[in-house]
Design an enzyme around this catalytic site. Structure first.
Site, PDB file in Angstrom:
ATOM      1  N   CYS A   1      21.871   5.954  29.446  1.00  0.00           N
ATOM      2  CA  CYS A   1      22.739   4.872  29.911  1.00  0.00           C
ATOM      3  C   CYS A   1      22.533   4.638  31.402  1.00  0.00           C
ATOM      4  O   CYS A   1      23.075   5.374  32.235  1.00  0.00           O
ATOM      5  CB  CYS A   1      24.197   5.215  29.615  1.00  0.00           C
ATOM      6  SG  CYS A   1      25.347   3.995  30.258  1.00  0.00           S
TER       7      CYS A   1
ATOM      8  N   CYS B 283      25.731   3.864  33.354  1.00  0.00           N
ATOM      9  CA  CYS B 283      26.606   5.029  33.586  1.00  0.00           C
ATOM     10  C   CYS B 283      26.030   5.936  34.670  1.00  0.00           C
ATOM     11  O   CYS B 283      26.764   6.439  35.514  1.00  0.00           O
ATOM     12  CB  CYS B 283      26.766   5.874  32.320  1.00  0.00           C
ATOM     13  SG  CYS B 283      26.963   4.953  30.809  1.00  0.00           S
ATOM     14  N   ASP B 284      24.722   6.174  34.640  1.00  0.00           N
ATOM     15  CA  ASP B 284      24.147   7.248  35.463  1.00  0.00           C
ATOM     16  C   ASP B 284      23.234   6.764  36.587  1.00  0.00           C
ATOM     17  O   ASP B 284      22.810   7.571  37.419  1.00  0.00           O
ATOM     18  CB  ASP B 284      23.328   8.201  34.564  1.00  0.00           C
ATOM     19  CG  ASP B 284      24.187   8.802  33.468  1.00  0.00           C
ATOM     20  OD1 ASP B 284      25.384   9.009  33.717  1.00  0.00           O
ATOM     21  OD2 ASP B 284      23.663   9.050  32.370  1.00  0.00           O
TER      22      ASP B 284
END
Ligand code: NAP
Length: 305
Positions: free
Chosen positions: A131, A134-135
């Site tokens: 992701c 997300c990261d």
């Protein structure tokens, strides 16, 4: 007893909840993690009608949840552990208890596929990610790789190029699968390099990702590149573990429905990425949810439940 229990809080589930709640059915939606499912991992959605400016997937998910709540849908955070769907009254067992329903709408969606490399699990969360939204921020100023050639890989590469020093896209063929607009944006981005016809053979590093071992699939030549992170974007697989021995699945594991979202069990519907369909988008998931909700309502009234 609920009229409808919806499993999964992505665009399919929230739209189903909006429609059943608005039809005055007692509606419970159960989501185990964060709102939006895969949609929440998209930073900028520019193809959902009605938003001239891009909207983030998590923002759209939160608006969908609030809209369903406004009509009386109950939305809870809990994990469904088991489903008993064959009787007229369906049972939904969760980590915190059990619920009963006249109809169930399965909206568990799909999750990212893994490469299946030995080091992948070990370094998951330590440089291996599924992701970018997300990261990605953890890799500011660093070099990363994206594996895949579809819409997700291109979107991830473009997103990561905002703060990474270099993004290398590794694709197993010599042409991308992504839509043309994304391809053009990738090709014209000076921070993105594409390595064609290449497979990742191993992820290098002990405590964190330090590089990738690659193999050119046309020449057989092996090489290594130094990266601090690798984002795997090689497609999705349906989350059907709860129902795989109950409802009919296709050869790829997706739930088979008719155009009414009816599964092989009466009173049980499937909507969104979890079902067999030609186009997996937020709008088609929302559309499925609306149809499933309408059919659940009809099932209850026609069977005097
Ligand atoms: P996808 O379209 O299935 O693409 C997966 C990519 O990974 C393909 O390029 C494929 O290569 C490659 N691949 C598959 N297995 C591999 C493996 N084992 N090793 C190396 N490469 C592998 O998946 P996606 O990009 O995640 O998209 C999933 C669905 O969501 C699609 O329907 C897509 O249109 C949709 N989506 C839409 C948007 C949007 O509209 N903005 C954004 C994201 C996703 P090949 O090309 O050789 O098969």
């Amino acid at each position: 007893m609920h009229d409808v229990v919806i499993v999964g809080g992505g665009p399919a589930g929230f739209t189903a909840a909006l429609y059943t709640a608005r039809a005055k059915l007692d509606t419970l939606l159960i989501e185990k993690a964060f709102y939006g499912g895969q949609m929440a991992t998209t930073n900028e959605m520019e193809n959902y009608p009605g938003f001239e400016e891009p909207i983030s997937g998590s923002e759209l998910a939160s608006r969908m949840a609030n809209q369903a709540r406004r009509f009386g849908a109950e939305i809870i955070q809990d994990e469904v552990k088991g489903l008993m769907l064959n009787e007229t009254v369906k049972t939904i067992e969760t980590a915190k208890g059990a619920h009963h329903a006249k109809t169930v709408i399965l909206c568990m969606g799909a999750s990212p596929k893994e490469l299946g490399l030995p080091q992948e699990q070990k370094l998951r969360g330590s440089g291996v990610s599924y992701c970018a939204t997300c990261d990605g921020a953890f890799f500011k100023g660093r070099q990363v790789a994206v594996v895949g050639g579809g819409d997700t890989a291109c979107e991830d590469a473009l997103y990561l190029s905002r703060f990474c020093s270099k993004v290398t896209v590794i694709h197993r063929r010599d042409a991308l699968r992504a839509v043309k607009t994304l391809q053009e944006a990738v090709f014209s981005n000076p921070k993105i390099e594409i390595v064609w016809d290449t497979a990742v053979e191993d992820i290098l590093g002990d405590m964190g990702v330090e590089g990738l071992k690659l193999k050119n699939l046309k020449t057989g030549v092996q090489s290594e590149i130094a990266v601090n992170g690798v984002f795997v974007a090689i497609g999705i697989e349906p989350r059907t573990s709860l129902v795989k021995d109950m409802v009919k699945l296709n050869a790829n594991g997706y739930i088979v429905t008719d155009e009414r979202m009816q599964t092989s069990i009466p009173g049980v519907y499937a909507a969104g990425d979890i079902r067999e369909k030609p186009l997996r988008q937020v709008i088609t998931a929302a559309s499925d949810g609306a149809v499933a909700a309408y059919m659940a309502e009809k099932h209850i009234s026609e069977n005097n439940l």
